[in-house]
Scaffold this motif. Structure first.
Motif, PDB file in Angstrom:
ATOM      1  N   UNK A 396      39.793   5.045  19.347  1.00 26.08           N
ATOM      2  CA  UNK A 396      38.654   4.851  20.246  1.00 26.08           C
ATOM      3  C   UNK A 396      37.687   6.018  20.146  1.00 26.08           C
ATOM      4  N   UNK A 397      38.248   7.203  20.094  1.00 28.51           N
ATOM      5  CA  UNK A 397      37.390   8.377  20.020  1.00 28.51           C
ATOM      6  C   UNK A 397      36.562   8.331  18.738  1.00 28.51           C
ATOM      7  N   UNK A 398      37.241   7.973  17.649  1.00 23.84           N
ATOM      8  CA  UNK A 398      36.510   7.880  16.378  1.00 23.84           C
ATOM      9  C   UNK A 398      35.422   6.822  16.438  1.00 23.84           C
ATOM     10  N   UNK A 399      35.764   5.691  17.082  1.00 25.91           N
ATOM     11  CA  UNK A 399      34.803   4.593  17.143  1.00 25.91           C
ATOM     12  C   UNK A 399      33.584   4.980  17.973  1.00 25.91           C
ATOM     13  N   UNK A 400      33.834   5.663  19.083  1.00 22.67           N
ATOM     14  CA  UNK A 400      32.721   6.093  19.934  1.00 22.67           C
ATOM     15  C   UNK A 400      31.863   7.090  19.172  1.00 22.67           C
ATOM     16  N   UNK A 401      32.562   7.951  18.457  1.00 21.41           N
ATOM     17  CA  UNK A 401      31.877   8.954  17.655  1.00 21.41           C
ATOM     18  C   UNK A 401      30.987   8.287  16.604  1.00 21.41           C
ATOM     19  N   UNK A 402      31.540   7.230  16.011  1.00 21.05           N
ATOM     20  CA  UNK A 402      30.794   6.485  15.001  1.00 21.05           C
ATOM     21  C   UNK A 402      29.516   5.913  15.573  1.00 21.05           C
ATOM     22  N   UNK A 403      29.618   5.431  16.805  1.00 22.55           N
ATOM     23  CA  UNK A 403      28.452   4.817  17.423  1.00 22.55           C
ATOM     24  C   UNK A 403      27.371   5.846  17.658  1.00 22.55           C
ATOM     25  N   UNK A 404      27.791   7.060  17.930  1.00 25.70           N
ATOM     26  CA  UNK A 404      26.814   8.110  18.166  1.00 25.70           C
ATOM     27  C   UNK A 404      26.203   8.639  16.868  1.00 25.70           C
ATOM     28  N   UNK A 405      26.760   8.188  15.743  1.00 20.75           N
ATOM     29  CA  UNK A 405      26.242   8.690  14.483  1.00 20.75           C
ATOM     30  C   UNK A 405      24.924   8.009  14.147  1.00 20.75           C
ATOM     31  N   UNK A 406      23.957   8.795  13.709  1.00 20.18           N
ATOM     32  CA  UNK A 406      22.725   8.198  13.217  1.00 20.18           C
ATOM     33  C   UNK A 406      22.233   9.010  12.019  1.00 20.18           C
ATOM     34  N   UNK A 407      21.406   8.376  11.216  1.00 17.02           N
ATOM     35  CA  UNK A 407      20.956   9.058  10.010  1.00 17.02           C
ATOM     36  C   UNK A 407      19.873  10.071  10.354  1.00 17.02           C
ATOM     37  N   UNK A 408      19.652  11.013   9.467  1.00 14.74           N
ATOM     38  CA  UNK A 408      18.632  12.032   9.709  1.00 14.74           C
ATOM     39  C   UNK A 408      17.234  11.518   9.369  1.00 14.74           C
ATOM     40  N   UNK A 409      17.159  10.263   8.917  1.00 15.35           N
ATOM     41  CA  UNK A 409      15.863   9.720   8.488  1.00 15.35           C
ATOM     42  C   UNK A 409      14.751   9.871   9.530  1.00 15.35           C
ATOM     43  N   UNK A 410      15.026   9.603  10.836  1.00 21.57           N
ATOM     44  CA  UNK A 410      13.919   9.731  11.796  1.00 21.57           C
ATOM     45  C   UNK A 410      13.343  11.137  11.836  1.00 21.57           C
ATOM     46  N   UNK A 411      14.168  12.126  11.582  1.00 18.99           N
ATOM     47  CA  UNK A 411      13.659  13.499  11.563  1.00 18.99           C
ATOM     48  C   UNK A 411      12.897  13.745  10.261  1.00 18.99           C
ATOM     49  N   UNK A 412      13.495  13.308   9.168  1.00 18.00           N
ATOM     50  CA  UNK A 412      12.884  13.551   7.868  1.00 18.00           C
ATOM     51  C   UNK A 412      11.528  12.857   7.734  1.00 18.00           C
ATOM     52  N   UNK A 413      11.435  11.672   8.309  1.00 22.61           N
ATOM     53  CA  UNK A 413      10.216  10.902   8.042  1.00 22.61           C
ATOM     54  C   UNK A 413       8.991  11.505   8.719  1.00 22.61           C
TER      55      UNK A 413
END
Lengths: 722, 84
Positions: A396-413
């Motif tokens: 569960x912890x890993x799954x929640x962590x996964x959900x919080x993951x996002x790519x750096x694209x919004x910063x890079x763009x």
């Protein structure tokens, strides 16, 4: 703020980001029909949303922008820099309005005037731009273009400059003017009249003609030559590309949007409002596309849906109007906000399902308590269940962590735009190379990255990359390179900003650190070049103007470091003078689970982040050496200062008996030995940021709960030792 | 002074402003001059560049003025090569 408002803001910002990206791409590359289409779609959808949200200024502005893009799409006009500039200004203004809307639920009072002003500017630009394409490129341009090794990208101008014979007396230096022309691609210098014999030549009479190809924008070239306008002719060399008409029916996009909105309509509060909005928007777009009958049908269905409280009625009407989510709907791979991949939510749901099964199994065991003959068997079953629960909670912890993951694209763009603007202001030419935009990080980390990266990129442009003449003089290409890379590195993620500028002089930093009293001369001299470079992250140094002059790094590097370290990252600089600088930020991939070492100091227990503890050891009392004002010991030929945790934490501490237990911490100040009373356990824990009263304690990283329910204070070694 | 004679070579050094053109023209008229060295020049005025072209003498480069070295010198070398 209502759900509809939120949805609007979310989408509008994504559309703005996409449009900005498309615009910059259009400016860089030749006019690509796909880009223009994408841009058109974004602005058109924005216009549609403006109608739905009842924001007339936004509607008017987007309408004008759409008009302009319509001309580009049809080939009636070609994209050129003044228009790109205008569109960027329009996007900026829209961004401001969205801010108003978010804060106050409406646009500022001046919005109507602002929109009118921008539209007037555009009208003026378009009026002025009309006669330009009529002057075709001169014949020589073609020949000169052929002499260029690399085909130029983007719009090209042919510039012919025939200085007057007496121009030197006017103070003109034609070569100097050309020197300042940005984006020079080719240059020919010829005699205007046949050369006279040297004996008869008047050294102050100019007999030259310059012909140049320039990859820049017309207005800049005009501005440069404004004082010799009568001697200069500038004509665009058109880069013709076949234009493919877009097959994408635009109304479909809006209809699909409405259909999607309806999917989120739950019965109850606010549902009626959304149904009305969706029906109105859909009807409007259908009517605008000349489908009045369908529009009327959708309106009727909308009213019926509201009365019956049944969104399905409207959904059905929309479906028959071609609003099924189709394969060529709006492409959304580059979403900007945290949008969760459904697969990740599914994984989470599966785990929760398993958790419920495990709970039921435990309940079953509890029910057997009185009946079972064999208590040991029950106990074993409980143990099995606990093992299963352990696996599930980590999952569960890993799954929640996964959900919080996002790519750096919004910063890079954001950076193409930043670099364009800054480079232009500074008169530099910079190519930006992005890679690894898909690299994922915890959402908090991605949000944190924005400011430090902006600092670093600005610094690289401002102080790293030289002006084109300087670069040419140094034997480098006129155009500088700035690379922004994200990639996985070990357990975490690394982000590198690399420029090919002038680099940083480590010796100058050493000198400056001594002059500013940050380091005694011998310590400064003992630093390796690489370590000396890290001095830029020291507050006293990075903000000193003298350093900016000496080393070429600007303000705020200490801010970068503290932001990165606040989330458990590290930042490091390497540079070679004349060749450039690399700044590397290393971040943990996620923030959630922190491995802690639980220590006891007196009667209190504290957590220490494991990633900052280098080792633990029992130090024989005889090896502790008194040094000025404290004590230290030697660890593998390095002197490590020793501090007592009890002293740092302000606890009364009796004279220690026996050999002290030492935790060696790797901190920004180097290795430090922390004397504790006991090490109790290792713990994977979710550290909560300190809140309330404890938030004021500088040495506290946060709090977490121990297995027995007690609150554990987690210490921040950096804060503790500062 | 940015123009001086060294043996049979004219050496251009530092900034070469428009004022240098007259002196350069005078020196170039000396038939014993058989080359120009502008590797030490920093910022060469158009009037000076023009004379260097007109003189049609072998030029020792690259010109210390990066812009001239990149954009103008190759044409002079090509022209001289074509002639010889």
């Amino acid at each position: 703020m209502s759900d509809l408002d939120e949805q609007f803001l979310l989408e509008a910002r994504e559309l703005l980001a996409q449009a900005g990206e498309d615009l910059l791409a259009l400016e860089r590359e030749a006019a690509s029909p796909e880009r223009i289409d994408s841009l058109f779609r974004s602005l058109h959808t924005l216009k549609g949303s403006a109608g739905i949200m009842d924001l007339p200024p936004l509607g008017h502005l987007m309408h004008a922008a759409e008009d302009l893009l319509g001309a580009w799409r049809s080939g009636a006009a070609a994209p050129s820099l003044p228009f790109v500039d205008w569109l960027l200004a329009a996007l900026d203004r829209t961004e401001g309005w969205l801010g108003d809307f978010e804060a106050a639920g409406r646009l500022r009072d001046e919005a109507t005037d602002e929109a009118a002003e921008l539209n007037a500017e555009l009208a003026a630009l378009r009026g002025k731009a009309q006669p330009e394409p009529t002057t075709g490129p001169p014949d020589w341009a073609e020949a000169l273009l052929e002499s260029v090794d690399q085909a130029p990208k983007g719009p090209v101008l042919a510039v012919e400059y025939v200085p007057r014979a007496r121009c030197f007396f006017d103070g003109d230096d034609p070569i100097d003017l050309l020197r300042r022309l940005p984006g020079l691609i080719a240059l020919r210098m010829e005699a205007r009249e046949p050369w006279p014999p040297l004996e008869e030549m008047d050294p102050f009479a100019c007999n030259l003609r310059f012909r140049a190809l320039v990859g820049g924008d017309l207005s800049e070239a005009r501005a440069l030559f404004r004082f010799v306008a009568d001697q200069v002719r500038i004509a665009p060399v058109e880069v013709h590309l076949p234009f493919l008409p877009s097959p994408s029916p635009l109304e479909e996009i809006i209809l699909v949007e409405q259909r999607r909105l309806l999917d989120h309509v739950a019965l109850g509060e606010g549902a009626a409002g959304r149904l009305v909005s969706a029906a109105r928007a859909a009807a409007n777009v259908l009517r605008a596309s000349g489908k009045a009958e369908e529009a009327a049908r959708v309106e009727v269905a909308g009213r019926a849906a509201v009365e019956a409280g049944a969104p399905d009625l409207l959904r059905a009407a929309l479906d028959t109007s071609g609003a099924q989510a189709s394969t060529h709907g709006p492409a959304a791979p580059s979403a900007m906000s945290l949008r969760v991949d459904p697969a990740r939510v599914d994984a989470l749901a599966d785990l929760v399902g398993e958790l419920i099964v495990a709970k039921n199994a435990l309940a079953h065991l509890a029910a057997q308590r009185g009946k079972a003959a064999d208590a040991t068997a029950v106990l074993r079953a409980v143990e099995d269940q606990i093992a299963g629960l352990d696996r599930l909670t980590s999952g569960l912890q890993r799954a929640v962590l996964d959900i919080r993951m996002m790519s750096v694209a919004p910063v890079f763009r954001r950076f193409p735009r930043v670099i364009r603007d800054v480079a232009r202001t500074l008169g530099k030419e910079v190519a930006l190379i992005l890679s690894g935009e898909d690299t994922e990080l915890d959402k908090t980390l991605v949000e944190m990255l924005s400011e430090p990266l902006l600092h670093l990129v600005r610094n690289a442009l401002d102080h790293g990359i030289e002006t084109p003449p300087e670069r040419l003089a140094a034997g480098k290409p006129a155009q500088g390179r700035l690379e922004l890379r994200a990639f996985r590195s070990g357990d975490g993620v690394a982000i590198e900003i690399q420029d090919d500028g002038q680099g940083i002089d480590a010796e100058a930093l050493r000198r400056s650190a001594v002059v500013r009293g940050l380091l005694p001369p011998d310590e400064a001299a003992a630093l390796s070049d690489e370590d000396a470079l890290q001095l830029v992250f020291r507050p006293g140094l990075s903000t000193a103007p003298a350093v900016t002059d000496l080393s070429g790094r600007g303000v705020g590097m200490d801010v970068v470091r503290s932001a990165v370290e606040a989330v458990g990252g590290r930042v490091r600089l390497s540079s070679s003078p004349g060749r450039g600088t690399i700044c590397r930020i290393e971040l943990p991939a996620s923030l959630l689970a922190t491995r802690l070492l639980v220590i006891r100091v007196g009667e209190e227990r504290y957590g220490l982040p494991m990633d900052q503890t280098a080792e633990t050891l029992r130090l024989p009392q005889g090896l502790v050496r008194p040094v000025q004002g404290g004590s230290a010991f030697v660890l593998r030929d390095r002197t490590v200062p020793l501090v007592k945790a009890a002293d740092l934490l302000g606890q009364f501490h009796g004279t220690a008996k026996g050999d002290p237990l030492v935790i060696v911490l790797a901190s920004a100040q180097g290795l430090i030995g922390l004397v504790v009373d006991a090490i109790e356990e290792r713990l994977d824990a979710v550290v909560k940021r300190p809140e309330g009263l404890v938030a004021a304690l500088p040495h506290l990283l946060g709090t977490t709960l121990r297995g027995d329910g007690q609150v554990l204070l987690v210490l921040d070694p950096e804060g503790l030792l500062a | 002074m940015s123009v001086r004679q060294q043996g049979s070579t004219l050496v251009l050094e530092g900034d070469c402003p428009v004022e240098d053109a007259e002196m350069l023209a005078d020196l170039l008229r000396d038939p014993s001059i058989d080359g120009i060295d502008w590797t030490g020049a920093q910022r060469v005025h158009t009037a000076v560049v023009q004379l260097a072209i007109l003189a049609q003498l072998p030029v020792a480069g690259p010109c210390g003025d990066g812009f001239v070295a990149r954009w103008i010198e190759p044409q002079m070398v090509a022209a001289a090569g074509g002639k010889g």
